[in-house]
Write a protein that holds these residues in place. Structure first.
Motif, PDB file in Angstrom:
ATOM      1  N   ALA A  91       6.137   1.946  17.611  1.00 48.21           N
ATOM      2  CA  ALA A  91       6.903   1.938  18.870  1.00 48.21           C
ATOM      3  C   ALA A  91       6.456   0.791  19.777  1.00 48.21           C
ATOM      4  CB  ALA A  91       6.737   3.280  19.586  1.00 48.21           C
ATOM      5  N   ALA A  92       5.173   0.419  19.651  1.00 43.00           N
ATOM      6  CA  ALA A  92       4.646  -0.674  20.472  1.00 43.00           C
ATOM      7  C   ALA A  92       4.883  -2.031  19.817  1.00 43.00           C
ATOM      8  CB  ALA A  92       3.150  -0.456  20.713  1.00 43.00           C
ATOM      9  N   GLY A  93       5.626  -2.024  18.707  1.00 40.32           N
ATOM     10  CA  GLY A  93       5.976  -3.292  18.048  1.00 40.32           C
ATOM     11  C   GLY A  93       4.904  -3.819  17.117  1.00 40.32           C
ATOM     12  N   LYS A  94       3.917  -2.967  16.795  1.00 44.55           N
ATOM     13  CA  LYS A  94       2.837  -3.416  15.907  1.00 44.55           C
ATOM     14  C   LYS A  94       3.085  -2.911  14.492  1.00 44.55           C
ATOM     15  CE  LYS A  94      -0.578  -3.205  19.560  1.00 44.55           C
ATOM     16  NZ  LYS A  94      -1.324  -2.098  20.147  1.00 44.55           N
ATOM     17  N   SER A  95       2.521  -3.617  13.533  1.00 43.29           N
ATOM     18  CA  SER A  95       2.728  -3.242  12.131  1.00 43.29           C
ATOM     19  C   SER A  95       1.717  -2.178  11.693  1.00 43.29           C
ATOM     20  CB  SER A  95       2.553  -4.471  11.246  1.00 43.29           C
ATOM     21  OG  SER A  95       2.463  -4.063   9.898  1.00 43.29           O
ATOM     22  N   PRO A  96       2.171  -1.169  10.919  1.00 42.14           N
ATOM     23  CA  PRO A  96       1.250  -0.178  10.357  1.00 42.14           C
ATOM     24  C   PRO A  96       0.685  -0.618   8.996  1.00 42.14           C
ATOM     25  CG  PRO A  96       3.495   0.481   9.902  1.00 42.14           C
ATOM     26  CD  PRO A  96       3.585  -0.840  10.623  1.00 42.14           C
ATOM     27  N   ARG A  97       0.815  -1.904   8.711  1.00 42.91           N
ATOM     28  CA  ARG A  97       0.380  -2.457   7.425  1.00 42.91           C
ATOM     29  C   ARG A  97      -1.042  -2.022   7.067  1.00 42.91           C
ATOM     30  NH1 ARG A  97       1.007  -8.220   8.395  1.00 42.91           N
ATOM     31  NH2 ARG A  97       3.172  -7.567   8.432  1.00 42.91           N
ATOM     32  N   PHE A  98      -1.235  -1.645   5.830  1.00 35.98           N
ATOM     33  CA  PHE A  98      -2.526  -1.225   5.249  1.00 35.98           C
ATOM     34  C   PHE A  98      -3.003   0.166   5.685  1.00 35.98           C
ATOM     35  CE2 PHE A  98      -3.125  -6.032   5.457  1.00 35.98           C
ATOM     36  CZ  PHE A  98      -2.538  -6.240   4.214  1.00 35.98           C
ATOM     37  N   LEU A  99      -2.219   0.824   6.542  1.00 37.67           N
ATOM     38  CA  LEU A  99      -2.497   2.238   6.832  1.00 37.67           C
ATOM     39  C   LEU A  99      -1.591   3.132   6.006  1.00 37.67           C
ATOM     40  CD1 LEU A  99      -2.695   2.147  10.739  1.00 37.67           C
ATOM     41  CD2 LEU A  99      -4.614   2.349   9.143  1.00 37.67           C
ATOM     42  N   ILE A 100      -0.502   2.546   5.547  1.00 37.54           N
ATOM     43  CA  ILE A 100       0.491   3.287   4.763  1.00 37.54           C
ATOM     44  C   ILE A 100       0.846   2.452   3.536  1.00 37.54           C
ATOM     45  CG2 ILE A 100       1.486   4.511   6.747  1.00 37.54           C
ATOM     46  CD1 ILE A 100       3.664   2.512   6.922  1.00 37.54           C
ATOM     47  N   PRO A 101       1.364   3.084   2.480  1.00 35.12           N
ATOM     48  CA  PRO A 101       1.772   2.287   1.318  1.00 35.12           C
ATOM     49  C   PRO A 101       2.871   1.292   1.703  1.00 35.12           C
ATOM     50  CG  PRO A 101       1.698   4.615   0.758  1.00 35.12           C
ATOM     51  CD  PRO A 101       1.547   4.523   2.260  1.00 35.12           C
ATOM     52  N   ARG A 102       2.878   0.190   0.994  1.00 35.10           N
ATOM     53  CA  ARG A 102       3.822  -0.878   1.314  1.00 35.10           C
ATOM     54  C   ARG A 102       5.287  -0.396   1.286  1.00 35.10           C
ATOM     55  NH1 ARG A 102       3.005  -6.751  -0.871  1.00 35.10           N
ATOM     56  NH2 ARG A 102       4.767  -7.768   0.121  1.00 35.10           N
ATOM     57  N   ASP A 103       5.611   0.430   0.301  1.00 32.75           N
ATOM     58  CA  ASP A 103       6.997   0.899   0.195  1.00 32.75           C
ATOM     59  C   ASP A 103       7.395   1.774   1.387  1.00 32.75           C
ATOM     60  OD1 ASP A 103       7.147  -0.466  -2.147  1.00 32.75           O
ATOM     61  OD2 ASP A 103       7.302   1.297  -3.448  1.00 32.75           O
ATOM     62  N   VAL A 104       6.414   2.466   1.960  1.00 31.42           N
ATOM     63  CA  VAL A 104       6.696   3.289   3.141  1.00 31.42           C
ATOM     64  C   VAL A 104       6.922   2.370   4.349  1.00 31.42           C
ATOM     65  CG1 VAL A 104       5.805   5.093   4.668  1.00 31.42           C
ATOM     66  CG2 VAL A 104       5.394   5.232   2.201  1.00 31.42           C
ATOM     67  N   GLU A 105       6.091   1.333   4.430  1.00 31.98           N
ATOM     68  CA  GLU A 105       6.250   0.350   5.516  1.00 31.98           C
ATOM     69  C   GLU A 105       7.652  -0.266   5.446  1.00 31.98           C
ATOM     70  OE1 GLU A 105       3.255  -2.686   5.171  1.00 31.98           O
ATOM     71  OE2 GLU A 105       4.278  -3.951   6.636  1.00 31.98           O
ATOM     72  N   GLU A 106       8.066  -0.627   4.229  1.00 28.67           N
ATOM     73  CA  GLU A 106       9.391  -1.248   4.075  1.00 28.67           C
ATOM     74  C   GLU A 106      10.499  -0.262   4.432  1.00 28.67           C
ATOM     75  OE1 GLU A 106       7.974  -4.540   0.786  1.00 28.67           O
ATOM     76  OE2 GLU A 106       9.338  -2.946   0.133  1.00 28.67           O
ATOM     77  N   TYR A 107      10.295   1.006   4.096  1.00 34.55           N
ATOM     78  CA  TYR A 107      11.304   2.030   4.413  1.00 34.55           C
ATOM     79  C   TYR A 107      11.447   2.173   5.934  1.00 34.55           C
ATOM     80  CZ  TYR A 107      13.988   6.344   4.153  1.00 34.55           C
ATOM     81  OH  TYR A 107      14.984   7.281   4.288  1.00 34.55           O
ATOM     82  N   ILE A 108      10.298   2.196   6.611  1.00 33.08           N
ATOM     83  CA  ILE A 108      10.310   2.338   8.076  1.00 33.08           C
ATOM     84  C   ILE A 108      11.070   1.172   8.714  1.00 33.08           C
ATOM     85  CG2 ILE A 108       8.803   2.225  10.119  1.00 33.08           C
ATOM     86  CD1 ILE A 108       6.758   3.905   8.486  1.00 33.08           C
ATOM     87  N   THR A 109      10.785  -0.023   8.211  1.00 36.38           N
ATOM     88  CA  THR A 109      11.455  -1.209   8.758  1.00 36.38           C
ATOM     89  C   THR A 109      12.949  -1.168   8.457  1.00 36.38           C
ATOM     90  OG1 THR A 109       9.425  -2.442   8.365  1.00 36.38           O
ATOM     91  CG2 THR A 109      11.405  -3.754   8.774  1.00 36.38           C
ATOM     92  N   ALA A 110      13.284  -0.849   7.197  1.00 34.81           N
ATOM     93  CA  ALA A 110      14.699  -0.866   6.790  1.00 34.81           C
ATOM     94  C   ALA A 110      15.524   0.138   7.581  1.00 34.81           C
ATOM     95  CB  ALA A 110      14.802  -0.577   5.288  1.00 34.81           C
ATOM     96  N   HIS A 111      14.918   1.268   7.956  1.00 33.97           N
ATOM     97  CA  HIS A 111      15.678   2.308   8.642  1.00 33.97           C
ATOM     98  C   HIS A 111      15.405   2.334  10.154  1.00 33.97           C
ATOM     99  CE1 HIS A 111      17.320   4.148   4.969  1.00 33.97           C
ATOM    100  NE2 HIS A 111      16.209   3.663   4.433  1.00 33.97           N
ATOM    101  N   GLY A 112      14.618   1.390  10.607  1.00 37.75           N
ATOM    102  CA  GLY A 112      14.351   1.297  12.052  1.00 37.75           C
ATOM    103  C   GLY A 112      13.659   2.521  12.620  1.00 37.75           C
ATOM    104  N   LEU A 113      12.808   3.171  11.808  1.00 37.67           N
ATOM    105  CA  LEU A 113      12.162   4.410  12.282  1.00 37.67           C
ATOM    106  C   LEU A 113      11.074   4.100  13.312  1.00 37.67           C
ATOM    107  CD1 LEU A 113      11.701   6.394   8.924  1.00 37.67           C
ATOM    108  CD2 LEU A 113      13.653   6.387  10.491  1.00 37.67           C
ATOM    109  N   TYR A 114      10.885   5.029  14.214  1.00 34.54           N
ATOM    110  CA  TYR A 114       9.784   5.070  15.192  1.00 34.54           C
ATOM    111  C   TYR A 114       9.858   3.985  16.273  1.00 34.54           C
ATOM    112  CZ  TYR A 114       8.008   7.789  11.269  1.00 34.54           C
ATOM    113  OH  TYR A 114       7.891   8.690  10.251  1.00 34.54           O
ATOM    114  N   ARG A 115      10.855   3.119  16.201  1.00 33.00           N
ATOM    115  CA  ARG A 115      10.886   2.013  17.169  1.00 33.00           C
ATOM    116  C   ARG A 115      11.107   2.492  18.603  1.00 33.00           C
ATOM    117  NH1 ARG A 115      14.146  -2.277  13.729  1.00 33.00           N
ATOM    118  NH2 ARG A 115      15.884  -1.051  14.511  1.00 33.00           N
TER     119      ARG A 115
END
Ligand code: ATP
Length: 226
Positions: free
Chosen positions: A199-223
């Motif tokens: 929500a603060a515009g920061k990446s959750p990279r390396f806290l979650i699997p890469r495919d989950v990160e991509e899913y979040i970005t693709a679906h605009g979740l949590y923004r």
């Protein structure tokens, strides 16, 4: 309600390892402790169960379908972990006891071991039909940073007093009813913090699997901070 294709974990021989959660989103603080318990007890697989409508907390901001899809993305291609969609597909509140009863009908007397993080474990006596839970499953309490597994209140402390074991092998001599604490790699990761950072515009990279990160970005979740 449609049932997903049968999971290998349900068809297997050994103990069934279950790990339920909101998984909003699923992160490495879920996946790594679950894998360590799996290795310690010698189970073939862990079955992740994203909940539908959690009864013990405000409804997740993210739909069951998204949380299920993220859990599936997290484990794609991994033979040792599967995702059960039953709670997301079922109507009504996701009571763990209902899921366990559904599993028990399919598994007979096969041992079931349910993984619970220490923060949730210490609150077990607030769960729906919590005493019935112990008739249906063993419990693996994993130590999560910031909470102990042995600081239990009444009546949970009394109910568990004679159930503790330190030997994984004893878990397999009965189908349910024992409790074991597991020291796992402590990963101070929480879904709440991940949602806040996205929500603060920061990446959750390396806290979650890469495919989950991509899913979040693709679906605009949590923004928007939900
Ligand atoms: P939130 O921050 O939204 O409350 P969460 O990160 O606690 O989410 P949940 O989906 O609520 O994740 O947790 C599911 C299960 O995983 C619970 O039993 C919880 O105790 C456990 N768990 C979550 N994060 C960790 C962690 N970092 N280490 C060990 N167990 C964890």
């Amino acid at each position: 309600m449609t049932e997903q294709s049968p999971l290998s974990a349900l068809a297997g021989e050994g103990p069934l390892l279950l790990f339920g959660g909101t998984f909003d989103p699923i992160h490495l603080g879920h996946l790594r402790p679950a894998e360590e318990v799996r290795q310690r007890v010698g189970a073939e697989r862990v079955m992740l169960v994203p909940c539908g409508d959690p009864p013990h907390r405000p409804p997740p901001g993210t739909s069951g379908e998204h949380r299920l899809a993220m859990a599936q993305a997290a484990v794609r291609g991994r033979a040792t972990v599967e995702v059960l969609d039953w709670e997301v597909r079922a109507s009504g509140p996701s009571y763990t006891v209902r899921t366990l009863e559904w599993l028990r009908e399919r598994l007979g007397s096969r041992p079931i071991l349910t993984i619970i993080g220490s923060d949730a474990f210490t609150q077990l006596h607030h769960w729906y039909q919590w005493e019935r839970l112990l008739e249906l499953t063993h419990i693996a309490a994993v130590r999560r940073p910031g909470t102990a597994v042995d600081a239990l209140e009444s009546p949970l402390a009394e109910a568990l007093a004679d159930r503790w074991t330190e030997e994984a092998a004893t878990l397999w001599q009965q189908s349910a009813g024992a409790v074991m604490a597991f020291d796992v790699t402590r990963l101070d990761i929480s879904a709440t913090a991940i949602r806040a950072s996205v929500a603060a515009g920061k990446s959750p990279r390396f806290l979650i699997p890469r495919d989950v990160e991509e899913y979040i970005t693709a679906h605009g979740l949590y923004r928007d901070g939900t």
